[in-house]
Design a protein around this motif. Structure first.
Motif, PDB file in Angstrom:
ATOM      1  N   GLY A  47     -30.624   9.451 -42.473  1.00  0.00           N
ATOM      2  CA  GLY A  47     -31.866   9.396 -41.731  1.00  0.00           C
ATOM      3  C   GLY A  47     -32.066   8.149 -40.901  1.00  0.00           C
ATOM      4  N   ARG A  48     -31.094   7.269 -40.871  1.00  0.00           N
ATOM      5  CA  ARG A  48     -31.226   6.008 -40.142  1.00  0.00           C
ATOM      6  C   ARG A  48     -30.608   6.120 -38.754  1.00  0.00           C
ATOM      7  NH1 ARG A  48     -31.100   1.977 -44.333  1.00  0.00           N
ATOM      8  NH2 ARG A  48     -31.654   0.404 -42.797  1.00  0.00           N
ATOM      9  N   GLU A  49     -31.011   5.224 -37.882  1.00  0.00           N
ATOM     10  CA  GLU A  49     -30.522   5.187 -36.504  1.00  0.00           C
ATOM     11  C   GLU A  49     -29.330   4.245 -36.418  1.00  0.00           C
ATOM     12  OE1 GLU A  49     -32.096   3.456 -32.293  1.00  0.00           O
ATOM     13  OE2 GLU A  49     -33.564   4.436 -33.597  1.00  0.00           O
ATOM     14  N   VAL A  50     -28.174   4.794 -36.058  1.00  0.00           N
ATOM     15  CA  VAL A  50     -26.937   4.027 -35.944  1.00  0.00           C
ATOM     16  C   VAL A  50     -26.551   3.944 -34.468  1.00  0.00           C
ATOM     17  CG1 VAL A  50     -24.495   3.903 -36.596  1.00  0.00           C
ATOM     18  CG2 VAL A  50     -26.180   4.851 -38.214  1.00  0.00           C
ATOM     19  N   THR A  51     -26.273   2.734 -34.010  1.00  0.00           N
ATOM     20  CA  THR A  51     -25.809   2.550 -32.631  1.00  0.00           C
ATOM     21  C   THR A  51     -24.413   1.950 -32.686  1.00  0.00           C
ATOM     22  OG1 THR A  51     -28.074   2.131 -31.897  1.00  0.00           O
ATOM     23  CG2 THR A  51     -26.290   1.544 -30.371  1.00  0.00           C
ATOM     24  N   THR A  52     -23.492   2.599 -31.994  1.00  0.00           N
ATOM     25  CA  THR A  52     -22.124   2.108 -31.887  1.00  0.00           C
ATOM     26  C   THR A  52     -21.900   1.610 -30.468  1.00  0.00           C
ATOM     27  OG1 THR A  52     -21.163   4.202 -31.162  1.00  0.00           O
ATOM     28  CG2 THR A  52     -21.375   3.874 -33.562  1.00  0.00           C
ATOM     29  N   ILE A  53     -20.760   1.011 -30.230  1.00  0.00           N
ATOM     30  CA  ILE A  53     -20.435   0.524 -28.889  1.00  0.00           C
ATOM     31  C   ILE A  53     -20.503   1.660 -27.874  1.00  0.00           C
ATOM     32  CG2 ILE A  53     -17.918   0.803 -29.126  1.00  0.00           C
ATOM     33  CD1 ILE A  53     -19.601  -2.205 -27.438  1.00  0.00           C
ATOM     34  N   GLU A  54     -20.182   2.868 -28.307  1.00  0.00           N
ATOM     35  CA  GLU A  54     -20.220   4.021 -27.403  1.00  0.00           C
ATOM     36  C   GLU A  54     -21.638   4.348 -26.956  1.00  0.00           C
ATOM     37  OE1 GLU A  54     -16.595   4.766 -30.097  1.00  0.00           O
ATOM     38  OE2 GLU A  54     -18.642   4.049 -30.385  1.00  0.00           O
ATOM     39  N   GLY A  55     -22.627   3.897 -27.712  1.00  0.00           N
ATOM     40  CA  GLY A  55     -24.018   4.211 -27.405  1.00  0.00           C
ATOM     41  C   GLY A  55     -24.765   3.126 -26.654  1.00  0.00           C
ATOM     42  N   LEU A  56     -24.105   2.034 -26.299  1.00  0.00           N
ATOM     43  CA  LEU A  56     -24.807   0.951 -25.599  1.00  0.00           C
ATOM     44  C   LEU A  56     -25.095   1.267 -24.135  1.00  0.00           C
ATOM     45  CD1 LEU A  56     -23.358  -2.479 -26.771  1.00  0.00           C
ATOM     46  CD2 LEU A  56     -25.534  -1.409 -27.344  1.00  0.00           C
ATOM     47  N   ALA A  57     -24.171   1.914 -23.470  1.00  0.00           N
ATOM     48  CA  ALA A  57     -24.361   2.213 -22.042  1.00  0.00           C
ATOM     49  C   ALA A  57     -25.545   3.167 -21.877  1.00  0.00           C
ATOM     50  CB  ALA A  57     -23.103   2.829 -21.451  1.00  0.00           C
ATOM     51  N   GLN A  58     -26.296   2.981 -20.810  1.00  0.00           N
ATOM     52  CA  GLN A  58     -27.421   3.860 -20.499  1.00  0.00           C
ATOM     53  C   GLN A  58     -27.152   4.566 -19.181  1.00  0.00           C
ATOM     54  OE1 GLN A  58     -30.208   4.366 -22.514  1.00  0.00           O
ATOM     55  NE2 GLN A  58     -28.937   3.221 -23.965  1.00  0.00           N
ATOM     56  N   ASN A  59     -27.115   5.897 -19.213  1.00  0.00           N
ATOM     57  CA  ASN A  59     -26.859   6.702 -18.014  1.00  0.00           C
ATOM     58  C   ASN A  59     -25.571   6.283 -17.313  1.00  0.00           C
ATOM     59  OD1 ASN A  59     -29.309   8.179 -18.342  1.00  0.00           O
ATOM     60  ND2 ASN A  59     -30.409   6.427 -17.477  1.00  0.00           N
ATOM     61  N   GLY A  60     -24.552   5.982 -18.104  1.00  0.00           N
ATOM     62  CA  GLY A  60     -23.255   5.620 -17.552  1.00  0.00           C
ATOM     63  C   GLY A  60     -23.139   4.179 -17.092  1.00  0.00           C
ATOM     64  N   VAL A  61     -24.212   3.402 -17.214  1.00  0.00           N
ATOM     65  CA  VAL A  61     -24.196   1.996 -16.804  1.00  0.00           C
ATOM     66  C   VAL A  61     -23.983   1.142 -18.046  1.00  0.00           C
ATOM     67  CG1 VAL A  61     -25.529   0.123 -15.756  1.00  0.00           C
ATOM     68  CG2 VAL A  61     -25.761   2.461 -14.890  1.00  0.00           C
ATOM     69  N   PRO A  62     -22.926   0.340 -18.063  1.00  0.00           N
ATOM     70  CA  PRO A  62     -22.672  -0.506 -19.233  1.00  0.00           C
ATOM     71  C   PRO A  62     -23.851  -1.436 -19.527  1.00  0.00           C
ATOM     72  CG  PRO A  62     -20.771  -0.505 -17.786  1.00  0.00           C
ATOM     73  CD  PRO A  62     -21.892   0.178 -17.044  1.00  0.00           C
ATOM     74  N   HIS A  63     -24.029  -1.729 -20.790  1.00  0.00           N
ATOM     75  CA  HIS A  63     -25.051  -2.670 -21.250  1.00  0.00           C
ATOM     76  C   HIS A  63     -24.778  -4.030 -20.594  1.00  0.00           C
ATOM     77  CE1 HIS A  63     -27.026  -5.435 -24.054  1.00  0.00           C
ATOM     78  NE2 HIS A  63     -27.789  -4.405 -24.422  1.00  0.00           N
ATOM     79  N   PRO A  64     -25.804  -4.826 -20.328  1.00  0.00           N
ATOM     80  CA  PRO A  64     -25.576  -6.155 -19.730  1.00  0.00           C
ATOM     81  C   PRO A  64     -24.570  -7.009 -20.507  1.00  0.00           C
ATOM     82  CG  PRO A  64     -27.904  -5.623 -19.636  1.00  0.00           C
ATOM     83  CD  PRO A  64     -27.240  -4.519 -20.424  1.00  0.00           C
ATOM     84  N   MET A  65     -24.543  -6.876 -21.837  1.00  0.00           N
ATOM     85  CA  MET A  65     -23.587  -7.662 -22.614  1.00  0.00           C
ATOM     86  C   MET A  65     -22.164  -7.169 -22.353  1.00  0.00           C
ATOM     87  SD  MET A  65     -23.663 -10.350 -24.596  1.00  0.00           S
ATOM     88  CE  MET A  65     -25.293 -10.432 -25.344  1.00  0.00           C
ATOM     89  N   GLN A  66     -21.989  -5.862 -22.213  1.00  0.00           N
ATOM     90  CA  GLN A  66     -20.667  -5.322 -21.891  1.00  0.00           C
ATOM     91  C   GLN A  66     -20.221  -5.825 -20.521  1.00  0.00           C
ATOM     92  OE1 GLN A  66     -22.020  -1.226 -22.598  1.00  0.00           O
ATOM     93  NE2 GLN A  66     -20.274  -0.964 -23.993  1.00  0.00           N
ATOM     94  N   GLN A  67     -21.138  -5.833 -19.568  1.00  0.00           N
ATOM     95  CA  GLN A  67     -20.820  -6.308 -18.227  1.00  0.00           C
ATOM     96  C   GLN A  67     -20.446  -7.793 -18.250  1.00  0.00           C
ATOM     97  OE1 GLN A  67     -23.985  -5.292 -15.472  1.00  0.00           O
ATOM     98  NE2 GLN A  67     -24.160  -3.237 -16.342  1.00  0.00           N
ATOM     99  N   ALA A  68     -21.190  -8.580 -19.017  1.00  0.00           N
ATOM    100  CA  ALA A  68     -20.906 -10.019 -19.095  1.00  0.00           C
ATOM    101  C   ALA A  68     -19.551 -10.275 -19.753  1.00  0.00           C
ATOM    102  CB  ALA A  68     -22.016 -10.737 -19.863  1.00  0.00           C
ATOM    103  N   PHE A  69     -19.222  -9.511 -20.786  1.00  0.00           N
ATOM    104  CA  PHE A  69     -17.906  -9.673 -21.420  1.00  0.00           C
ATOM    105  C   PHE A  69     -16.799  -9.409 -20.401  1.00  0.00           C
ATOM    106  CE2 PHE A  69     -19.758 -10.409 -25.383  1.00  0.00           C
ATOM    107  CZ  PHE A  69     -18.813 -10.538 -26.388  1.00  0.00           C
ATOM    108  N   ALA A  70     -16.973  -8.402 -19.572  1.00  0.00           N
ATOM    109  CA  ALA A  70     -15.958  -8.101 -18.550  1.00  0.00           C
ATOM    110  C   ALA A  70     -15.891  -9.219 -17.507  1.00  0.00           C
ATOM    111  CB  ALA A  70     -16.263  -6.768 -17.880  1.00  0.00           C
ATOM    112  N   ARG A  71     -17.046  -9.690 -17.049  1.00  0.00           N
ATOM    113  CA  ARG A  71     -17.076 -10.762 -16.034  1.00  0.00           C
ATOM    114  C   ARG A  71     -16.434 -12.044 -16.536  1.00  0.00           C
ATOM    115  NH1 ARG A  71     -22.025  -8.724 -14.853  1.00  0.00           N
ATOM    116  NH2 ARG A  71     -23.133 -10.189 -16.189  1.00  0.00           N
ATOM    117  N   HIS A  72     -16.638 -12.347 -17.807  1.00  0.00           N
ATOM    118  CA  HIS A  72     -16.141 -13.605 -18.375  1.00  0.00           C
ATOM    119  C   HIS A  72     -14.773 -13.455 -19.029  1.00  0.00           C
ATOM    120  CE1 HIS A  72     -19.607 -16.230 -17.724  1.00  0.00           C
ATOM    121  NE2 HIS A  72     -20.308 -15.112 -17.798  1.00  0.00           N
ATOM    122  N   ASP A  73     -14.164 -12.286 -18.887  1.00  0.00           N
ATOM    123  CA  ASP A  73     -12.864 -12.036 -19.503  1.00  0.00           C
ATOM    124  C   ASP A  73     -12.909 -12.454 -20.977  1.00  0.00           C
ATOM    125  OD1 ASP A  73     -10.254 -11.094 -19.492  1.00  0.00           O
ATOM    126  OD2 ASP A  73      -9.401 -13.039 -18.927  1.00  0.00           O
ATOM    127  N   ALA A  74     -13.937 -11.947 -21.665  1.00  0.00           N
ATOM    128  CA  ALA A  74     -14.215 -12.348 -23.042  1.00  0.00           C
ATOM    129  C   ALA A  74     -13.450 -11.494 -24.058  1.00  0.00           C
ATOM    130  CB  ALA A  74     -15.714 -12.283 -23.306  1.00  0.00           C
TER     131      ALA A  74
END
Length: 176
Positions: free
Chosen positions: A87-114
């Motif tokens: 009954g709990r809400e689980v969010t995985t990395i697959e669920g961070l993007a909204q409407n196909g747009v990566p989450h800001p943290m995902q975008q920052a990781f890509a920009r910073h080669d993190a």
């Protein structure tokens, strides 16, 4: 609601071990499952729902590769029984993007080669998202301390911290 009726492990049933029927709200979608009572949340996500972003690294809760959010709080899913999260809400990395747009943290990781090999990256990002939401990313020391449960064998820590600092700074600036 999707219904998944699976044995203890997709390849074999466990005789004498009771099954539990649970419903997990994963990435905004309810999944009703029948599982062996010993199945971890990580295995339920990966083996039963096909969500392979969370990784099985150490299988002891020490590396953070399996980090997911439950009701907005980060947990290491390798140590959590799936039945605990009925009954709990689980969010995985697959669920961070909204409407196909990566989450800001995902975008920052890509920009910073993190990331280098990328194995720890989903867990790092999930912890960073939670860290920011918890308000624990105000200083470099905070970021180091509260991200210390996520290990990167490649040593991309400076870039990971830079990505987190960027997102925290953007959010802070937007709220001013």
């Amino acid at each position: 609601m999707k219904h998944v009726d699976t044995p203890a492990h997709p390849r074999e049933a466990a005789p004498g071990i009771p099954d539990v029927e649970i419903t997990l709200d994963v990435n905004g979608e309810p999944h009703r499952m029948r599982l062996d009572a010993r199945v971890t949340l990580l295995d339920a996500l990966r083996d039963h729902l096909g969500l392979t972003g969370a990784k099985k690294g150490c299988d002891q809760g020490a590396c953070g590769a399996c980090t997911v959010l439950v009701d907005g709080k980060r947990i290491v899913s390798c140590l959590a029984l799936a039945a605990q999260y009925d009954g709990r809400e689980v969010t995985t990395i697959e669920g961070l993007a909204q409407n196909g747009v990566p989450h800001p943290m995902q975008q920052a990781f890509a920009r910073h080669d993190a990331f280098q090999c990328g194995y720890c990256t989903p867990g790092q990002i999930m912890s960073a998202v939670s860290l920011q939401a918890e308000g624990r990313a105000e200083t470099e020391e905070d970021i180091r301390e509260f991200m210390s449960g996520n290990i990167c064998r490649c040593g991309a820590y400076p870039n990971i911290r830079a990505a987190i600092r960027e997102v925290v700074s953007e959010v802070r600036d937007a709220s001013l």
